[in-house]
Design an enzyme around this catalytic site. Structure first.
Site, mmCIF file in Angstrom:
data_model
loop_
_atom_site.group_PDB
_atom_site.id
_atom_site.type_symbol
_atom_site.label_atom_id
_atom_site.label_comp_id
_atom_site.label_asym_id
_atom_site.label_seq_id
_atom_site.Cartn_x
_atom_site.Cartn_y
_atom_site.Cartn_z
ATOM 1 N N HIS A 4 -33.806 -94.478 -78.185
ATOM 2 C CA HIS A 4 -32.503 -93.820 -78.257
ATOM 3 C C HIS A 4 -31.834 -93.985 -79.635
ATOM 4 O O HIS A 4 -31.367 -93.028 -80.237
ATOM 5 C CB HIS A 4 -31.629 -94.434 -77.154
ATOM 6 C CG HIS A 4 -30.290 -93.836 -77.053
ATOM 7 N ND1 HIS A 4 -30.032 -92.760 -76.252
ATOM 8 C CD2 HIS A 4 -29.144 -94.143 -77.675
ATOM 9 C CE1 HIS A 4 -28.777 -92.432 -76.385
ATOM 10 N NE2 HIS A 4 -28.203 -93.263 -77.237
ATOM 11 N N ARG A 62 -33.923 -73.161 -74.739
ATOM 12 C CA ARG A 62 -34.968 -73.576 -73.798
ATOM 13 C C ARG A 62 -34.347 -73.755 -72.421
ATOM 14 O O ARG A 62 -33.323 -74.415 -72.281
ATOM 15 C CB ARG A 62 -35.589 -74.892 -74.250
ATOM 16 C CG ARG A 62 -36.602 -75.398 -73.222
ATOM 17 C CD ARG A 62 -37.344 -76.582 -73.715
ATOM 18 N NE ARG A 62 -36.512 -77.780 -73.671
ATOM 19 C CZ ARG A 62 -36.886 -78.944 -74.196
ATOM 20 N NH1 ARG A 62 -38.043 -79.038 -74.836
ATOM 21 N NH2 ARG A 62 -36.112 -79.992 -74.120
ATOM 22 N N GLU A 71 -46.870 -76.857 -74.992
ATOM 23 C CA GLU A 71 -46.783 -78.315 -74.895
ATOM 24 C C GLU A 71 -47.964 -78.873 -74.121
ATOM 25 O O GLU A 71 -48.184 -80.075 -74.095
ATOM 26 C CB GLU A 71 -45.498 -78.718 -74.160
ATOM 27 C CG GLU A 71 -44.240 -78.244 -74.852
ATOM 28 C CD GLU A 71 -42.998 -78.699 -74.131
ATOM 29 O OE1 GLU A 71 -42.322 -79.594 -74.646
ATOM 30 O OE2 GLU A 71 -42.688 -78.145 -73.050
ATOM 31 N N ASP A 115 -44.674 -83.322 -76.795
ATOM 32 C CA ASP A 115 -45.425 -83.290 -75.537
ATOM 33 C C ASP A 115 -46.876 -82.860 -75.768
ATOM 34 O O ASP A 115 -47.769 -83.336 -75.073
ATOM 35 C CB ASP A 115 -44.737 -82.360 -74.530
ATOM 36 C CG ASP A 115 -43.636 -83.093 -73.774
ATOM 37 O OD1 ASP A 115 -43.890 -84.236 -73.340
ATOM 38 O OD2 ASP A 115 -42.534 -82.553 -73.651
ATOM 39 N N ARG A 121 -45.461 -90.711 -74.166
ATOM 40 C CA ARG A 121 -44.676 -90.602 -75.408
ATOM 41 C C ARG A 121 -43.581 -91.650 -75.502
ATOM 42 O O ARG A 121 -42.991 -91.841 -76.567
ATOM 43 C CB ARG A 121 -44.079 -89.191 -75.548
ATOM 44 C CG ARG A 121 -43.075 -88.859 -74.481
ATOM 45 C CD ARG A 121 -42.672 -87.404 -74.546
ATOM 46 N NE ARG A 121 -41.537 -87.186 -75.438
ATOM 47 C CZ ARG A 121 -40.909 -86.013 -75.538
ATOM 48 N NH1 ARG A 121 -41.324 -84.963 -74.859
ATOM 49 N NH2 ARG A 121 -39.885 -85.875 -76.345
ATOM 50 N N CYS A 133 -41.223 -76.948 -82.832
ATOM 51 C CA CYS A 133 -39.908 -77.568 -82.650
ATOM 52 C C CYS A 133 -40.012 -79.041 -82.262
ATOM 53 O O CYS A 133 -39.023 -79.651 -81.871
ATOM 54 C CB CYS A 133 -39.074 -76.794 -81.630
ATOM 55 S SG CYS A 133 -39.806 -76.770 -79.987
HETATM 56 C C1 PEP Z 1 -41.614 -81.366 -77.597
HETATM 57 O O1 PEP Z 1 -42.149 -81.754 -76.556
HETATM 58 O O2 PEP Z 1 -42.153 -81.405 -78.723
HETATM 59 C C2 PEP Z 1 -40.241 -80.828 -77.559
HETATM 60 C C3 PEP Z 1 -39.702 -80.268 -78.623
HETATM 61 O O3 PEP Z 1 -39.553 -80.981 -76.393
HETATM 62 P P1 PEP Z 1 -38.875 -82.376 -75.937
HETATM 63 O O4 PEP Z 1 -39.011 -83.365 -77.063
HETATM 64 O O5 PEP Z 1 -37.467 -82.051 -75.600
HETATM 65 O O6 PEP Z 1 -39.712 -82.712 -74.738
HETATM 66 MG MG MG Z 2 -41.262 -81.287 -74.643
#
Ligand code: PEP
Ligand code: MG
Length: 557
Positions: free
Chosen positions: A182, A319, A408, A432, A442, A479
């Site tokens: 965080h 999203r 993802e 992801d 992750r 992203c």
């Molecule tokens: C990702 O998985 O790279 C992504 C941008 O979505 P989040 O980090 O919100 O899961």
């Molecule tokens: Mg993601």
């Protein structure tokens, strides 16, 4: 001079005096209070005082920060918790022990509920504050800063990070935590140099001068003139880059749009003057977090319209709700899953709660109509062509004009051509994608090497997606966090990625790196990365091909 090492977040650097966060008070094993009624009253007053102080902090903040701190204040006001403490005192426990045990019991209950589990750190920080009051110790967490300082802590609770006096925080050094924790994420978003998992940070003393270098992941204690000069040069270099406003493009003018990742309407309003071409990822789940029911369609439409209006016609990629696994939501996330990351999360929620998605899509269409703009709308965690087609059909039925999906899950990258036939664009979520390609959680800092987006297998899947998109002429952005690494950004551009979306603080570095390399050079970097057999070889090979000034200014090593 001593050098401590950890994992850096961002490219910044700073020199300043240490301001230590006060640790959590230890719970003394004392006897029962002689006057139990007075002890119970003192505890109730301490809870009230903590709640008042947190409420005051929440009132002085805005957006997510205010929500996080406000939620902690609400916990301190929970009559059930105070009643439990009173009962324990009446049964003969000392006040501090009663507070500690009652909170521990609540925390155990919270941990059994995926929605409340994320609140445990805040609950514990309420306990620490109440104990400190009872014991006459300084308030735990970051003290009020008299001068710009480097905040050093074992770890920071979300409420602590949220309450930082940003104009006085030069850098953050954390002994524990991880690069995806965080504190690291908030620091990255705010552009504060941060180094996490720093061994030996516990020995740093208040007032001691340190030089923090996020790019190198180092903390130098008692820096000499040379180190200070290096930090000053980095700061000047980055400040100069932050002044630049031109759209993202390679040295020979090949456009690569630079976009921002956001979570709230307030984030967007902060972007009004920022040199970004729009929003590449609006994580709408932030609007749903910490609630017992979904926001109404009308409430959503108002928020979405605020975002679209604030961007004044710039591109906005929204999203749809990405709940489940690491983003649990009280009203939809199942609590009986053995493997939540492989469970009903993201777009898969449509199986159980289609109405939720339908109402979100309708709210987005209403916001588009109210603002006369065309948001791009994409679904997270799509795994098959059928899912992509079903999402596109539902979105179009609800009035969405530009529909996409996130890449993802490796299956979608491998079958990108068929998926792209169903939608208008794709956006690659490398966080992801790395998790599912490498089968590595992750959230586990210990597996950071496997989650490295430089892993050749991850780059192969990005390449497969970008190639399929190029063949159809449809956009394929990135992203995930990888877009904010200037060196990797060059590789992504070389692979054919058409836009890069990241925390706004990372944009100047990426813009500079792109502007110093031609598309042909980016392709050379991409080829070098893909020829390498390991993540570390891929990075080293690319580093050797990078412009010397870019390496110097951004401290790439
Ligand atoms: C990702 O998985 O790279 C992504 C941008 O979505 P989040 O980090 O919100 O899961
Ligand atoms: Mg993601």
């Amino acid at each position: 001079m001593r050098t401590l090492r950890g994992s850096g977040v961002g490219r910044g650097a700073a020199v300043g005096p240490v301001a230590r966060a006060h640790p959590s008070p230890a719970v003394p094993d004392g006897p029962a209070d002689p006057d139990r009624e007075a002890a119970a009253r003192a505890v109730a007053e301490a809870f009230d005082a903590v709640a008042d102080a947190l409420d005051a902090r929440a009132a002085a903040a805005s957006g997510t920060v205010a929500d996080v701190v406000g939620a902690a204040a609400a916990m301190a006001r929970d009559p059930e918790l105070v009643a439990q403490v009173r009962t324990r005192i009446e049964l003969g426990q000392s006040a501090p022990v009663a507070v500690d045990r009652a909170v521990a019991e609540f925390a155990d209950l919270f941990r059994q509920d995926s929605f409340l589990a994320e609140r445990v750190t805040d609950l514990l920080s309420v306990r620490d504050r109440v104990l400190a009051r009872l014991l006459g110790l300084p308030e735990p967490g970051v003290p009020a800063l008299a001068r710009p300082s480097v905040v050093v802590a074992r770890d920071l609770a979300p409420a602590d990070t949220a309450a930082l006096e940003l104009d006085k925080v030069l850098a953050i050094v954390i002994e524990q935590g991880g690069p995806t924790g965080h504190t690291a994420i908030i620091a990255g978003q705010l552009g504060i140099p941060c180094v996490v998992r720093v061994g030996g940070a516990g020995e740093l003393r208040d007032g001691e001068e340190v030089a923090v270098d996020a790019a190198a992941g180092t903390v130098v204690v008692g820096p000499d003139d040379e180190v200070r000069a290096r930090v000053a040069a980095r700061r000047a270099g980055l400040a100069a880059l932050a002044e630049r406003r031109e759209p993202g493009a390679t040295a020979d003018g090949h456009p690569v749009a630079l976009l921002a990742n956001i979570g709230t309407a307030e984030d967007t309003e902060r972007l009004v003057d920022a040199a970004v071409e729009g929003v590449g990822l609006f994580r709408t789940e932030v609007l749903y977090l910490g609630r017992a029911t979904a926001p109404s369609e009308d409430e959503q439409a108002t928020v979405y319209a605020r975002v679209l209006r604030a961007l004044g016609g710039r591109k906005v990629v929204v999203r749809t709700l990405d709940a489940g696994a690491d983003k649990p939501l009280a009203f939809v996330t199942r609590t009986d899953e053995e493997n939540p990351a492989l469970g009903v999360r993201g777009y898969r929620l449509v199986r159980a709660a289609e109405d939720l998605l339908r109402s979100q899509l309708r709210a987005l269409a209403t916001a588009a109509e109210r603002t006369g703009t065309t948001p791009w709308v994409m679904a997270p965690m799509v795994a098959t062509v059928e899912e992509a087609a079903a999402f596109a059909a539902l979105a179009r039925e609800c009035g969405i004009a530009r529909v996409g999906v996130m890449v993802e899950v490796p299956s979608v990258a491998l079958r990108a051509a068929d998926v792209l036939a169903e939608v208008d664009f794709v956006s690659i979520g490398t966080n992801d994608l790395a998790q599912y390609t490498m089968a590595a959680d992750r959230l586990l800092g210990d597996l950071a090497d496997l989650l490295d987006p430089w892993q050749p297998a991850v780059l192969d899947l990005v390449a497969a997606t970008a190639e399929a998109a190029a063949a159809t002429g449809k956009p394929a952005g990135v992203c995930g966090e990888s877009a904010s690494d200037p060196l990797l950004a060059l590789v992504l551009a070389g692979l054919g990625v058409t836009s890069l979306s990241m925390s706004p603080a990372a944009v100047p570095g990426v813009r500079f790196a792109l502007a110093r390399h031609t598309l042909a050079r980016c392709r050379e970097l991409a080829a070098a990365a893909r020829t390498a057999r390991t993540a570390s070889d891929a990075r080293t090979a690319c580093l050797a091909l990078v412009d010397a000034e870019v390496r110097e200014v951004l401290a790439l090593a």
